[in-house]
Scaffold this motif. Structure first.
Motif, PDB file in Angstrom:
ATOM      1  N   LEU A 200      46.353  26.448  51.475  1.00 41.67           N
ATOM      2  CA  LEU A 200      45.399  27.875  51.173  1.00 41.67           C
ATOM      3  C   LEU A 200      44.262  28.136  51.483  1.00 41.67           C
ATOM      4  CD1 LEU A 200      47.977  28.526  47.890  1.00 41.67           C
ATOM      5  CD2 LEU A 200      49.040  28.527  50.326  1.00 41.67           C
ATOM      6  N   VAL A 201      44.343  28.726  52.021  1.00 36.79           N
ATOM      7  CA  VAL A 201      42.413  29.030  53.033  1.00 36.79           C
ATOM      8  C   VAL A 201      41.888  29.921  52.138  1.00 36.79           C
ATOM      9  CG1 VAL A 201      41.109  29.289  54.566  1.00 36.79           C
ATOM     10  CG2 VAL A 201      42.709  27.343  54.233  1.00 36.79           C
ATOM     11  N   PHE A 202      41.017  30.552  52.121  1.00 36.97           N
ATOM     12  CA  PHE A 202      40.268  31.498  50.936  1.00 36.97           C
ATOM     13  C   PHE A 202      40.108  31.930  52.252  1.00 36.97           C
ATOM     14  CE2 PHE A 202      42.330  29.166  46.957  1.00 36.97           C
ATOM     15  CZ  PHE A 202      43.551  29.786  47.162  1.00 36.97           C
ATOM     16  N   MET A 203      39.795  33.226  52.883  1.00 41.30           N
ATOM     17  CA  MET A 203      38.386  33.281  53.829  1.00 41.30           C
ATOM     18  C   MET A 203      38.346  34.209  52.818  1.00 41.30           C
ATOM     19  SD  MET A 203      39.078  33.182  57.470  1.00 41.30           S
ATOM     20  CE  MET A 203      41.323  32.368  57.854  1.00 41.30           C
ATOM     21  N   GLN A 204      36.768  33.938  52.676  1.00 40.06           N
ATOM     22  CA  GLN A 204      35.844  35.007  51.458  1.00 40.06           C
ATOM     23  C   GLN A 204      34.528  34.934  52.394  1.00 40.06           C
ATOM     24  OE1 GLN A 204      36.656  32.302  48.096  1.00 40.06           O
ATOM     25  NE2 GLN A 204      34.745  33.790  48.085  1.00 40.06           N
ATOM     26  N   TYR A 205      33.970  34.412  52.365  1.00 38.75           N
ATOM     27  CA  TYR A 205      32.576  33.737  53.570  1.00 38.75           C
ATOM     28  C   TYR A 205      32.394  34.202  54.819  1.00 38.75           C
ATOM     29  CZ  TYR A 205      31.856  32.327  48.527  1.00 38.75           C
ATOM     30  OH  TYR A 205      31.977  32.146  47.642  1.00 38.75           O
ATOM     31  N   ASN A 206      31.218  34.574  55.180  1.00 41.31           N
ATOM     32  CA  ASN A 206      31.436  34.552  56.706  1.00 41.31           C
ATOM     33  C   ASN A 206      29.473  33.424  56.689  1.00 41.31           C
ATOM     34  OD1 ASN A 206      30.638  35.256  59.673  1.00 41.31           O
ATOM     35  ND2 ASN A 206      28.977  36.325  59.106  1.00 41.31           N
ATOM     36  N   ARG A 207      29.247  32.524  57.702  1.00 41.74           N
ATOM     37  CA  ARG A 207      28.701  31.826  57.306  1.00 41.74           C
ATOM     38  C   ARG A 207      27.230  32.000  58.635  1.00 41.74           C
ATOM     39  NH1 ARG A 207      27.568  26.479  55.483  1.00 41.74           N
ATOM     40  NH2 ARG A 207      30.162  26.039  55.329  1.00 41.74           N
ATOM     41  N   ASP A 208      25.870  32.563  58.339  1.00 43.13           N
ATOM     42  CA  ASP A 208      25.384  32.760  59.455  1.00 43.13           C
ATOM     43  C   ASP A 208      24.632  31.999  60.433  1.00 43.13           C
ATOM     44  OD1 ASP A 208      23.197  32.128  57.595  1.00 43.13           O
ATOM     45  OD2 ASP A 208      22.763  34.018  57.307  1.00 43.13           O
ATOM     46  N   GLU A 209      23.754  32.164  60.808  1.00 40.57           N
ATOM     47  CA  GLU A 209      23.130  30.702  62.067  1.00 40.57           C
ATOM     48  C   GLU A 209      22.119  30.175  60.874  1.00 40.57           C
ATOM     49  OE1 GLU A 209      21.558  32.504  65.375  1.00 40.57           O
ATOM     50  OE2 GLU A 209      23.301  33.416  65.895  1.00 40.57           O
ATOM     51  N   SER A 210      22.035  30.198  59.645  1.00 46.24           N
ATOM     52  CA  SER A 210      20.987  30.203  58.900  1.00 46.24           C
ATOM     53  C   SER A 210      21.918  29.223  58.101  1.00 46.24           C
ATOM     54  CB  SER A 210      19.984  30.656  58.359  1.00 46.24           C
ATOM     55  OG  SER A 210      20.876  31.793  57.201  1.00 46.24           O
ATOM     56  N   GLY A 211      22.645  29.350  58.195  1.00 46.20           N
ATOM     57  CA  GLY A 211      23.952  28.360  57.491  1.00 46.20           C
ATOM     58  C   GLY A 211      23.985  29.538  55.857  1.00 46.20           C
TER      59      GLY A 211
ATOM     60  N   SER B  36      47.047  36.804  54.970  1.00 51.13           N
ATOM     61  CA  SER B  36      47.064  38.477  55.026  1.00 51.13           C
ATOM     62  C   SER B  36      45.870  38.518  55.934  1.00 51.13           C
ATOM     63  CB  SER B  36      46.760  38.131  53.005  1.00 51.13           C
ATOM     64  OG  SER B  36      46.213  39.529  53.311  1.00 51.13           O
ATOM     65  N   PHE B  37      45.542  39.601  56.611  1.00 51.62           N
ATOM     66  CA  PHE B  37      44.715  40.232  57.164  1.00 51.62           C
ATOM     67  C   PHE B  37      43.726  40.884  56.153  1.00 51.62           C
ATOM     68  CE2 PHE B  37      47.416  38.878  59.919  1.00 51.62           C
ATOM     69  CZ  PHE B  37      46.628  38.142  60.193  1.00 51.62           C
ATOM     70  N   GLY B  38      43.070  40.745  55.340  1.00 56.90           N
ATOM     71  CA  GLY B  38      42.142  42.024  54.461  1.00 56.90           C
ATOM     72  C   GLY B  38      42.763  42.374  53.752  1.00 56.90           C
ATOM     73  N   ASP B  39      44.643  42.051  53.236  1.00 59.88           N
ATOM     74  CA  ASP B  39      45.174  42.644  52.214  1.00 59.88           C
ATOM     75  C   ASP B  39      45.092  41.975  51.135  1.00 59.88           C
ATOM     76  OD1 ASP B  39      47.777  44.580  52.409  1.00 59.88           O
ATOM     77  OD2 ASP B  39      48.461  42.733  51.856  1.00 59.88           O
ATOM     78  N   TYR B  40      46.124  40.803  50.456  1.00 57.88           N
ATOM     79  CA  TYR B  40      45.818  40.386  49.445  1.00 57.88           C
ATOM     80  C   TYR B  40      45.241  39.279  49.564  1.00 57.88           C
ATOM     81  CZ  TYR B  40      49.568  36.852  51.831  1.00 57.88           C
ATOM     82  OH  TYR B  40      50.050  36.489  52.764  1.00 57.88           O
ATOM     83  N   PHE B  41      44.912  38.899  48.326  1.00 59.49           N
ATOM     84  CA  PHE B  41      43.713  37.636  48.309  1.00 59.49           C
ATOM     85  C   PHE B  41      44.787  35.943  47.445  1.00 59.49           C
ATOM     86  CE2 PHE B  41      39.198  35.703  47.718  1.00 59.49           C
ATOM     87  CZ  PHE B  41      39.556  35.177  48.765  1.00 59.49           C
ATOM     88  N   LYS B  42      43.667  35.350  47.003  1.00 59.22           N
ATOM     89  CA  LYS B  42      43.949  34.526  46.262  1.00 59.22           C
ATOM     90  C   LYS B  42      45.242  34.691  45.028  1.00 59.22           C
ATOM     91  CE  LYS B  42      38.491  32.255  45.831  1.00 59.22           C
ATOM     92  NZ  LYS B  42      37.943  32.154  44.909  1.00 59.22           N
ATOM     93  N   ARG B  43      44.935  35.384  44.526  1.00 60.19           N
ATOM     94  CA  ARG B  43      46.601  35.645  43.575  1.00 60.19           C
ATOM     95  C   ARG B  43      47.818  35.819  43.772  1.00 60.19           C
ATOM     96  NH1 ARG B  43      49.967  38.686  41.462  1.00 60.19           N
ATOM     97  NH2 ARG B  43      50.559  38.450  38.792  1.00 60.19           N
ATOM     98  N   ASP B  44      47.357  36.333  45.087  1.00 60.41           N
ATOM     99  CA  ASP B  44      49.239  36.643  45.543  1.00 60.41           C
ATOM    100  C   ASP B  44      49.550  34.815  46.120  1.00 60.41           C
ATOM    101  OD1 ASP B  44      49.072  39.405  44.183  1.00 60.41           O
ATOM    102  OD2 ASP B  44      48.610  39.667  46.294  1.00 60.41           O
ATOM    103  N   ALA B  45      48.472  34.879  46.867  1.00 66.05           N
ATOM    104  CA  ALA B  45      49.064  33.803  47.641  1.00 66.05           C
ATOM    105  C   ALA B  45      48.836  32.525  46.674  1.00 66.05           C
ATOM    106  CB  ALA B  45      47.143  33.803  48.435  1.00 66.05           C
TER     107      ALA B  45
ATOM    108  N   ASP C  36      33.419  24.693  43.016  1.00 69.87           N
ATOM    109  CA  ASP C  36      33.660  26.248  42.612  1.00 69.87           C
ATOM    110  C   ASP C  36      33.971  26.494  42.475  1.00 69.87           C
ATOM    111  OD1 ASP C  36      30.646  24.032  42.539  1.00 69.87           O
ATOM    112  OD2 ASP C  36      30.075  24.738  44.221  1.00 69.87           O
ATOM    113  N   ASP C  37      35.067  26.736  42.702  1.00 68.22           N
ATOM    114  CA  ASP C  37      36.023  28.038  43.074  1.00 68.22           C
ATOM    115  C   ASP C  37      36.861  27.953  41.390  1.00 68.22           C
ATOM    116  OD1 ASP C  37      38.019  29.845  43.840  1.00 68.22           O
ATOM    117  OD2 ASP C  37      38.912  28.877  45.350  1.00 68.22           O
ATOM    118  N   ASP C  38      36.008  28.023  40.904  1.00 70.24           N
ATOM    119  CA  ASP C  38      36.654  29.101  39.276  1.00 70.24           C
ATOM    120  C   ASP C  38      37.807  29.680  39.217  1.00 70.24           C
ATOM    121  OD1 ASP C  38      34.797  26.845  38.219  1.00 70.24           O
ATOM    122  OD2 ASP C  38      33.324  29.314  37.456  1.00 70.24           O
ATOM    123  N   GLU C  39      37.612  30.405  39.610  1.00 72.88           N
ATOM    124  CA  GLU C  39      39.169  31.876  40.167  1.00 72.88           C
ATOM    125  C   GLU C  39      39.837  31.064  40.661  1.00 72.88           C
ATOM    126  OE1 GLU C  39      39.576  36.088  42.019  1.00 72.88           O
ATOM    127  OE2 GLU C  39      38.162  34.716  42.999  1.00 72.88           O
ATOM    128  N   ALA C  40      39.818  30.126  41.907  1.00 73.95           N
ATOM    129  CA  ALA C  40      41.531  30.012  41.884  1.00 73.95           C
ATOM    130  C   ALA C  40      42.148  28.830  40.785  1.00 73.95           C
ATOM    131  CB  ALA C  40      41.366  28.703  43.263  1.00 73.95           C
TER     132      ALA C  40
END
Length: 891
Positions: free
Chosen positions: A204-215, A96-105, A131-135
């Motif tokens: 199933l990978v839930f790609m929901q974050y972007n890690r910047d150079e500071s971590g 899913s490219f910005g379409d459905y997310f965790k629930r449908d997956a 820490d993924d209470d939603e999943a």
């Protein structure tokens, strides 16, 4: 359920959920030099996840072929020793490219496994990030997974990152409990254990974050889904197998290996490992070859060669000493050709390359193995259990035995390798090589190093149509030493602060031309670049008028030979078009292996296994000449190496590039879309548009090494001269044949006439020969019950003479024959003895030797046939009479 049915059901299921089904991408990653091979289903969509490309659809589903045999993800050493590791596998994935997310997956994954595949829910477990209470909630509430079957794990198992920075997120795995029989037996054995009991099926990978150079992790505005499930694993489960190698993806191949070696799978553990290794590796090799990769000593090709050699070695452990892998490629093609058509497109090429590579390895292995076995025995008897560094280096350096293969064999024998000692020996060799180079080049190299420190960098002004410029002399070198001035007649190297002369590099030869000073003329014979930004103009100083010498600091005018440079530019741009044409027509496996661009012609070496057909050469010529007629613009840009590679520019393997590179692209600007016909990193000189190239004509195609071809071609005026030369040859032939048109047709007619005449001549010779044989039969005598004949014929060549003696031997059935003939002042002798007597009563070779002792003849041969000669032709009759006497005395 067969694996092809599993694959189909997966694709169909997600197509039913609104996903676009896409074909598998190549195992050779496109536009991603950071990866050796496509090693996961998401690799083809990496640019999409990074936001560099638009997705093909909001949702996609694939079955992606993958190889893990190098780099970060490398399963090579585990293959054969475990039930689930492979170098080649297929990864089923929905995206899913910005379409459905965790629930449908989550809901769809559970639905597919429990309803479509009908796996028992009570055997399935899931893991979520700690820490993924939603999943965890979605698994419990939406998929109805009991809370005690949802396990929370940490970063190592359940958090996925594309790299140190960029998209990342928690993941969730679905596992199946294969039973306590497969447990490691430890009290701690549970979900997350590395044993075979809890087998991971789907991630199933839930790609929901972007890690910047500071971590720091920041929420992505449009979270995405990337899932991956091994087809081989799921197929084995569906077939009730706890070992992937027992399922239909591998079992037919293992059966073929059993038939070749006579061993039975399941009878011996060590044989089973070898059978599994071969079955796995032949799949990798067949698919990599189908995608255009060739074995080599570097990069991907080296990894491929390592896979092949590992499989070949395991074949030898099963008693398969002759090449055999090529016989198994057909099994892979039959098993998977319907799903992957590229396999069936070039089966002969795949088989031929495998066979050739196995034969090459056999010669290396044969000698190296015996030496390695001796080293292993020595280490065992000595009690060290270690092969020393110097011994290991000798095996590697002298005999070319692969270090990784030696390690594999030693590991199986329980012997360790002295890696530190090996590295020490390798460093010693490098030092010796450096010392050797310094000694060979010390008369020249130091002066260049000194100049690079003492003089400013030369500014190159020669791109585009800049052929002349004003400059100043920085230094003059003669015979490796710096001098202050040069006089007419001197051959020297001149270094300037600015130049339009291109220094030889990147396969393009250096410019020629003139350097003018007041009253002096310097004829530039060549231009070199001994060091970056150091241009050595090789000149002959010629006196014109006035000035008597050229010296440092003197102002000069540089004038490149315009005609020569223009020809080089045509040929260099044509070389880029040639590489593009080869990739287009022969395949993406084509890689540059060398090039030479001169004013007269271009030469291009490239990787390709087979000889090019006349039809392929014509297609290459046509493709390039079509681009010339389109007069496509040639774009030249400077950019960072990173941006250039991301844009898909072709780089030459092993070439060193700076942070900023020059990208030469040939563009098709028709319509609204700009299409790159060619894009390469290149520092050479080029035309502004392809129309300037003129006619492109291939003049030769040859092989320069195993798997490497060479094409030579001409362009522009050189092409015109080449065509005129061929035309002149045709005209000359036409004049000789006395025809105006179609000399080939006339020549064919003449050759047919000659064939007819030759046949008539042969028939006449045969009739004459029969007549001569009949005449010779008059000399037949019987000596002690053996028919003996000695005779002479005039002017018969040795080949025809042997035929006549054959006829006489056939006529007499049993006996001895000697026939002599004089032709060109030499006497030839042929002696034959029938098989019933040869080596028993008479020996043709000995008869001729005895004759030599009598009359000064020479010769010898087998018991049934011998031949020789007689220098003194006047003694031929004496030799014939002596033959009867020798036979009588021998009997």
């Amino acid at each position: 359920m067969q694996s092809r049915e599993v694959r189909k059901r997966f694709i169909d299921f997600f197509v039913g959920k609104g996903h676009l089904s896409l074909p598998s991408s190549s195992l050779i990653p496109q536009k991603d030099p950071t990866l050796l091979f496509t090693n996961a289903g998401m690799v083809p969509f990496k640019s999409v996840f990074l936001g560099l490309e638009e997705p093909p659809a909001p949702r996609a589903v694939t079955s992606q072929k993958c190889v893990r045999a190098g780099g970060k993800h490398n399963d090579l050493e585990n293959v054969g020793r475990t039930t689930r590791h492979h170098t080649f596998f297929e990864m089923l994935g929905n995206f899913s490219f910005g379409d459905y997310f965790k629930r449908d997956a989550i809901v769809w994954a559970w639905e597919f496994l429990t309803r479509e595949m009908e796996l028992p829910p009570d055997k399935l477990w899931v893991t979520v990030y700690k820490d993924d209470d939603e999943a965890a909630r979605l698994w419990r509430d939406e998929a109805a997974v009991p809370a005690d079957r949802i396990v929370r794990l940490g970063d190592k198992d359940n958090f996925w990152s594309m790299g140190d920075t960029g998209p990342c997120g928690p993941c969730s795995e679905i596992l199946i409990d294969q039973g306590s029989d497969l447990s490691c037996g430890k009290k701690s054995c549970a979900v997350g254990c590395d044993c075979d009991r809890y087998l991971e099926l789907w991630n199933l990978v839930f790609m929901q974050y972007n890690r910047d150079e500071s971590g720091q992790l920041r929420q992505l505005p449009r979270p995405s889904i990337d899932t991956g499930m091994g087809l081989e694993r799921l197929s084995a489960v569906m077939q009730g197998k706890t070992n992937n190698f027992d399922a239909d993806s591998f079992r037919p191949i293992i059966k073929s290996v059993e038939n070749l070696c006579g061993k039975v799978y399941g009878a011996r553990d060590d044989h089973d490992v070898s059978l599994r290794v071969i079955a796995d590796h032949i799949r990798s090799l067949t698919f990599l070859l189908a995608d255009g990769l060739l074995p080599s000593n570097e990069g991907r090709g080296y990894v491929m060669r390592r896979i092949l050699r590992r499989a070949a070695r395991h074949g030898k452990m099963l008693g398969l000493d002759e090449p055999f892998l090529y016989r198994l490629a057909d099994d892979v093609i039959k098993l998977m050709g319907n799903s992957y058509p590229e396999l069936a497109e070039s089966p002969d090429r795949i088989i031929n390359i495998l066979k050739m590579e196995e034969e090459r390895f056999s010669s290396t292995l044969k000698h190296g193995l015996s030496i390695l076995d001796g080293l292993i025995d020595k280490s065992r008897k000595g009690g060290s259990g270690l092969i020393s560094g110097p011994e290991l280096f000798r095996l590697y350096d002298t005999y070319g035995f692969p270090l990784d293969l030696a390690e594999d064999i030693a590991l199986d024998a329980g012997i360790k390798l002295d890696h530190d000692g090996f590295k020490l020996e390798m460093e010693k060799q490098k030092k010796r090589a450096r010392a050797s180079w310094a000694g060979a080049d010390e008369a020249v190299a130091p002066v260049y190093r000194e100049l690079s420190k003492e003089t400013p960098k030369t500014e190159f002004l020669g791109y585009g149509k800049s052929f002349e410029a004003e400059a100043n002399v920085l230094a003059i070198v003669r015979d490796g030493r710096r001098i202050s001035a040069a006089v007419p007649g001197d051959k020297v190297e001149v270094f300037l602060d600015r130049t339009t002369f291109y220094g030889e590099s990147g396969g393009q030869v250096g410019d020629t031309g003139l350097i003018k000073a007041d009253g002096l003329l310097l004829r530039v014979l060549d231009t070199k670049k001994p060091l970056p930004n150091l241009y050595a103009h090789h000149v002959v100083v010629e006196k014109e008028k006035g000035m008597k010498k050229i010296s440092e600091g003197m102002p000069v005018t540089v004038c490149v030979d315009v005609e020569s440079r223009a020809a080089v530019m045509r040929n260099h741009t044509a070389t880029h078009l040639l590489q593009a044409a080869l990739k287009e027509i022969l395949g993406e496996h084509v890689k540059q292996a060398g090039s030479l661009v001169t004013p007269e012609k271009l030469r291009f070496d490239f990787t390709h296994f087979s000889q090019l057909s006349h039809y392929e050469l014509e297609r290459i010529e046509d493709w390039i000449n079509d681009r010339v007629l389109e007069n496509l613009p040639v774009s030249i840009e400077e950019m960072s190496i990173k941006d250039a590679m991301a844009a898909g520019a072709t780089a030459l393997f092993g070439e060193k590039y700076g942070d900023r590179v020059r990208v030469v692209s040939i563009l098709n600007t028709s319509g609204n879309k700009i299409e790159k016909k060619s894009s390469e990193l290149c520092g050479g000189t080029h035309v502004d548009a392809t129309g300037e190239i003129g006619l492109f004509k291939i003049i030769s195609d040859s092989s320069v090494a195993s798997g490497v071809r060479r094409i030579e071609a001409v362009t522009g005026r050189s092409a015109l001269l080449y065509v005129r030369k061929n035309e002149a040859e045709i005209n000359a032939v036409s004049e000789l044949l006395k025809v105006k048109n179609n000399p080939a047709q006339r020549l064919r007619s003449l050759l047919e006439d000659i064939k007819v005449k030759d046949k008539e001549l042969e028939a006449l010779k045969a009739r004459t020969s029969v007549s001569k044989v009949d005449g010779l039969m008059q000399g037949l005598r019987e000596i002690r019950g053996v028919k003996t004949l000695a005779g002479f014929v005039e002017g018969v060549e040795p080949k025809e003479l042997r035929g006549m003696v054959d006829s006489i031997r056939d006529k007499i059935k049993s006996g001895a024959v000697l026939v002599a003939s004089v032709s060109g002042g030499q006497a030839a002798l042929v002696c034959m003895v029938t098989k019933d007597l040869a080596g028993k009563k008479l020996h043709a070779g000995n008869l001729l030797k005895d004759l030599a002792a009598r009359v000064g003849a020479r010769g010898g041969g087998r018991p049934d046939m011998a031949q020789g000669g007689l220098k003194d032709v006047s003694r031929v009759q004496e030799a014939l009479e002596a033959f009867y006497d020798i036979v009588e005395k021998t009997l």
